[in-house]
Motif scaffolding. Structure first.
Motif, mmCIF file in Angstrom:
data_model
loop_
_atom_site.group_PDB
_atom_site.id
_atom_site.type_symbol
_atom_site.label_atom_id
_atom_site.label_comp_id
_atom_site.label_asym_id
_atom_site.label_seq_id
_atom_site.Cartn_x
_atom_site.Cartn_y
_atom_site.Cartn_z
ATOM 1 N N ALA A 83 55.262 23.850 2.066
ATOM 2 C CA ALA A 83 54.828 24.600 3.244
ATOM 3 C C ALA A 83 55.880 24.487 4.342
ATOM 4 C CB ALA A 83 53.474 24.090 3.733
ATOM 5 N N GLU A 92 47.407 25.040 9.604
ATOM 6 C CA GLU A 92 46.909 26.391 9.830
ATOM 7 C C GLU A 92 46.549 27.074 8.515
ATOM 8 O OE1 GLU A 92 48.857 30.432 11.513
ATOM 9 O OE2 GLU A 92 49.127 28.647 12.768
ATOM 10 N N ALA A 93 47.386 26.901 7.510
ATOM 11 C CA ALA A 93 47.115 27.521 6.205
ATOM 12 C C ALA A 93 45.802 26.997 5.626
ATOM 13 C CB ALA A 93 48.275 27.260 5.248
ATOM 14 N N LEU A 94 45.598 25.699 5.714
ATOM 15 C CA LEU A 94 44.374 25.102 5.181
ATOM 16 C C LEU A 94 43.155 25.579 5.970
ATOM 17 C CD1 LEU A 94 42.987 23.213 3.188
ATOM 18 C CD2 LEU A 94 43.571 21.311 4.711
ATOM 19 N N GLU A 95 43.275 25.598 7.282
ATOM 20 C CA GLU A 95 42.158 26.061 8.114
ATOM 21 C C GLU A 95 41.803 27.508 7.797
ATOM 22 O OE1 GLU A 95 39.047 26.340 10.528
ATOM 23 O OE2 GLU A 95 40.080 24.470 10.090
ATOM 24 N N LYS A 96 42.801 28.366 7.673
ATOM 25 C CA LYS A 96 42.550 29.778 7.346
ATOM 26 C C LYS A 96 41.886 29.910 5.977
ATOM 27 C CE LYS A 96 46.235 31.960 10.036
ATOM 28 N NZ LYS A 96 47.527 32.685 9.942
ATOM 29 N N PHE A 97 42.376 29.160 5.005
ATOM 30 C CA PHE A 97 41.791 29.215 3.663
ATOM 31 C C PHE A 97 40.328 28.776 3.692
ATOM 32 C CE2 PHE A 97 40.389 26.719 0.043
ATOM 33 C CZ PHE A 97 40.360 27.695 -0.947
ATOM 34 N N LEU A 98 40.057 27.636 4.327
ATOM 35 C CA LEU A 98 38.688 27.118 4.364
ATOM 36 C C LEU A 98 37.750 28.091 5.069
ATOM 37 C CD1 LEU A 98 39.404 23.357 5.154
ATOM 38 C CD2 LEU A 98 38.681 24.331 2.952
ATOM 39 N N THR A 99 38.174 28.608 6.208
ATOM 40 C CA THR A 99 37.332 29.541 6.961
ATOM 41 C C THR A 99 37.059 30.810 6.148
ATOM 42 O OG1 THR A 99 38.130 28.668 9.054
ATOM 43 C CG2 THR A 99 37.154 30.882 9.097
ATOM 44 N N LYS A 100 38.111 31.381 5.566
ATOM 45 C CA LYS A 100 37.952 32.599 4.779
ATOM 46 C C LYS A 100 37.016 32.364 3.597
ATOM 47 C CE LYS A 100 40.583 36.030 2.173
ATOM 48 N NZ LYS A 100 41.919 36.473 1.758
ATOM 49 N N THR A 101 37.186 31.245 2.906
ATOM 50 C CA THR A 101 36.378 30.951 1.734
ATOM 51 C C THR A 101 34.932 30.663 2.120
ATOM 52 O OG1 THR A 101 38.341 30.130 0.621
ATOM 53 C CG2 THR A 101 36.218 29.544 -0.341
ATOM 54 N N GLU A 102 34.734 29.907 3.209
ATOM 55 C CA GLU A 102 33.380 29.660 3.688
ATOM 56 C C GLU A 102 32.678 30.973 4.030
ATOM 57 O OE1 GLU A 102 34.094 25.250 5.688
ATOM 58 O OE2 GLU A 102 34.411 27.052 6.894
#
Length: 107
Positions: A83, A92-102
Motif C-alpha cells: 500500500a 483509508e483503504a481498510l476503512e473504505k472496504f469495511l464501510t462499503k462491505t458493511e
C-alpha cells in the motif's frame, strides 16, 4: 484495533521494510522493485494456504501453529508495504472496504 494502533503497526512495518531495502542494496546492489515486493507477498500468501491446509490436516506436513501465525503476520506486513509503495493509505483503504462491505450486507 484503534486507528492509533494501526498507525503504529504501519510505522513499524515501514521501518522494517527500510532495513530490508538496505540489505537488498548491500547484497544485490539495488532495492527490490514494487513488482518484486508483490511477488514476495504472493509467495507468502501461498504459504498461508499451505499452513492452513497443514493445520487442518489436509496437507502432509507437520502442523506448526507458530509458522502459520508468523506467515499471517507477514502477509499483513506485506500488504502495508505494498500500500505504501503504491501511494495508498492502508488505514483509508481498510476503512473504505469495511464501510462499503458493511453497507452491502446491511440490506
Amino acid at each position: 484495533m484503534t486507528n492509533n494502533n494501526l498507525d503504529e503497526i504501519v510505522r513499524r512495518s515501514l521501518a522494517i521494510r527500510e532495513k530490508y531495502h538496505a540489505l537488498e542494496t548491500t547484497h544485490h546492489g539495488s532495492e527490490w522493485t514494487v513488482e518484486e515486493d508483490a511477488l514476495a507477498y504472493l509467495t507468502d500468501a501461498g504459504l498461508v494456504g499451505r499452513n492452513i491446509m497443514s493445520q487442518q490436516q489436509r496437507w502432509p506436513k507437520a502442523n506448526s501453529q507458530t509458522e502459520l501465525e508468523h506467515k499471517l503476520g507477514e502477509n499483513i506486513w506485506w500488504l502495508i508495504v505494498l500500500a505504501d509503495r503504491t501511494g495508498i493509505d492502508i488505514n483509508e483503504a481498510l476503512e473504505k472496504f469495511l464501510t462499503k462491505t458493511e453497507n452491502l450486507l446491511a440490506g
